[in-house]
Each structure stands twice: as structure tokens, then as C-alpha cells.
Motif scaffolding. Structure first.
Motif, short mmCIF file in Angstrom:
data_model
loop_
_atom_site.label_atom_id
_atom_site.label_comp_id
_atom_site.label_asym_id
_atom_site.label_seq_id
_atom_site.Cartn_x
_atom_site.Cartn_y
_atom_site.Cartn_z
N TRP A 1 0.80 -1.22 0.00
CA TRP A 1 0.00 0.00 0.00
C TRP A 1 0.83 1.27 0.00
CZ3 TRP A 1 -2.06 -4.15 2.99
CH2 TRP A 1 -3.19 -4.72 2.42
N GLY A 2 2.14 1.16 0.10
CA GLY A 2 3.01 2.32 -0.04
C GLY A 2 3.21 3.17 1.20
N ASP A 3 2.57 2.79 2.31
CA ASP A 3 2.75 3.56 3.55
C ASP A 3 2.32 2.70 4.74
OD1 ASP A 3 -0.11 3.72 3.87
OD2 ASP A 3 -0.12 5.40 2.48
N ALA A 4 2.37 3.29 5.92
CA ALA A 4 2.00 2.58 7.15
C ALA A 4 0.78 3.23 7.79
CB ALA A 4 3.19 2.56 8.11
N ARG A 5 -0.24 3.50 6.97
CA ARG A 5 -1.41 4.21 7.48
C ARG A 5 -2.57 3.31 7.85
NH1 ARG A 5 -3.06 9.12 3.91
NH2 ARG A 5 -3.97 7.35 2.89
N ILE A 6 -2.48 2.01 7.59
CA ILE A 6 -3.58 1.11 7.96
C ILE A 6 -3.56 0.95 9.47
CG2 ILE A 6 -4.52 -1.21 7.79
CD1 ILE A 6 -3.44 -1.28 4.92
N ALA A 7 -4.67 1.33 10.11
CA ALA A 7 -4.76 1.28 11.56
C ALA A 7 -5.63 0.12 12.03
CB ALA A 7 -5.33 2.59 12.10
N LEU A 8 -6.52 -0.38 11.15
CA LEU A 8 -7.45 -1.42 11.57
C LEU A 8 -7.71 -2.38 10.42
CD1 LEU A 8 -9.49 -2.40 13.78
CD2 LEU A 8 -11.16 -0.88 12.73
N LEU A 9 -7.58 -3.66 10.71
CA LEU A 9 -7.97 -4.73 9.79
C LEU A 9 -9.32 -5.22 10.30
CD1 LEU A 9 -4.56 -6.58 9.72
CD2 LEU A 9 -5.45 -5.04 7.99
N LEU A 10 -10.33 -5.21 9.45
CA LEU A 10 -11.69 -5.48 9.90
C LEU A 10 -12.32 -6.58 9.06
CD1 LEU A 10 -13.89 -4.33 11.83
CD2 LEU A 10 -14.59 -2.85 9.95
N ASP A 11 -13.01 -7.48 9.73
CA ASP A 11 -13.71 -8.56 9.03
C ASP A 11 -14.94 -8.94 9.83
OD1 ASP A 11 -14.29 -10.50 7.14
OD2 ASP A 11 -12.83 -11.93 7.88
N ALA A 12 -15.95 -9.42 9.15
CA ALA A 12 -17.13 -9.96 9.81
C ALA A 12 -16.98 -11.47 9.81
CB ALA A 12 -18.39 -9.54 9.08
N THR A 13 -17.13 -12.06 10.96
CA THR A 13 -17.03 -13.51 11.06
C THR A 13 -18.41 -14.08 11.34
OG1 THR A 13 -15.83 -15.32 12.11
CG2 THR A 13 -16.41 -13.48 13.50
N GLU A 14 -18.71 -15.21 10.72
CA GLU A 14 -20.02 -15.83 10.91
C GLU A 14 -19.88 -17.15 11.64
OE1 GLU A 14 -23.12 -15.42 7.77
OE2 GLU A 14 -21.43 -14.76 6.54
N ILE A 15 -20.80 -17.37 12.58
CA ILE A 15 -20.82 -18.60 13.37
C ILE A 15 -22.11 -19.32 13.06
CG2 ILE A 15 -20.79 -19.52 15.72
CD1 ILE A 15 -19.56 -16.59 16.38
N TRP A 16 -22.00 -20.58 12.68
CA TRP A 16 -23.19 -21.36 12.35
C TRP A 16 -24.07 -21.54 13.57
CZ3 TRP A 16 -23.76 -25.25 8.05
CH2 TRP A 16 -23.07 -24.82 6.92
N THR A 17 -25.38 -21.48 13.37
CA THR A 17 -26.34 -21.72 14.44
C THR A 17 -27.29 -22.83 14.01
OG1 THR A 17 -27.95 -20.14 13.58
CG2 THR A 17 -26.31 -19.29 15.12
N GLN A 18 -28.02 -23.32 14.97
CA GLN A 18 -29.05 -24.31 14.67
C GLN A 18 -30.10 -23.64 13.79
OE1 GLN A 18 -30.61 -26.08 18.19
NE2 GLN A 18 -32.31 -27.07 17.15
#
Length: 110
Positions: A19-36
């Protein structure tokens, strides 16, 4: 949480190259958990994830580029699997916690 100075000392060189710099402060993802599978159709409509093809619960998870989990910038809030990641991110206002001039890197999901 590490200070900005500590973070920069340990910042992955791969990120800087990509990315050419060190400006990323947060890596974000949505995680899903299987339910009944829900027996109630109204509940099932909220829990059903088209992406997973099953009833799930969804939660945002975040860390900084050196792997430290987010310190409250991602609220402990769980959603039904039918919600879009963008909607969950907007609802939690997570991006408002990122320092001015920094970036958030998200998993697009394929």
C-alpha cells in the motif's frame, strides 16, 4: 494496546510494499458462526446467510496490523447472518474510532 511508535516499529513490511505507507490502523472482518436452523420463520429470515447458505450469527472482528485485537473500537454486538457486512460496520460506527489520516482494510469476501 501498543503506542503508535511501537506499532510502526513492528509494522509488517509487506503492508508498506503493498500500500506504499504505514497508514492502515485497523484490519476489519465480519465472522459468521453457524447456528441451529431456526424453527420460527421470522427468526430464520434474520439468521439466514445467503453467503453461507445456513443460519448464522455475525460479529465484526478487528485488529491492528501487528495482530493486537481492537481495544473496543469494534463493539461486542452480534447480528443475524442476513445483515450485510457494510450495514454492520455502519451500525457499529467502527470507522469513526480510526485516527484521522489512517485507513481501515476490510476483507471483501469472495
Amino acid at each position: 494496546m501498543p503506542t503508535r511508535c511501537q506499532l510502526l516499529k513492528a509494522y509488517p513490511i509487506h503492508f508498506i510494499r503493498k500500500w506504499g505507507d504505514a497508514r492502515i490502523a485497523l484490519l476489519l472482518d465480519a465472522t459468521e458462526i453457524w447456528t441451529q436452523t431456526a424453527s420460527d420463520t421470522n427468526v430464520g429470515a434474520i439468521l439466514y446467510s445467503n453467503y453461507k447458505g445456513h443460519d448464522t450469527m455475525k460479529r465484526l472482528a478487528g485488529c491492528n496490523p501487528i495482530g493486537c485485537m481492537s481495544d473496543g473500537s469494534v463493539p461486542d454486538k452480534v447480528y443475524g447472518g442476513s445483515i450485510w457486512d457494510v450495514m454492520a460496520t455502519e451500525d457499529t460506527k467502527t470507522v469513526l474510532t480510526v485516527p484521522y489520516g489512517s485507513r481501515v482494510q476490510v476483507d471483501k469476501g469472495v
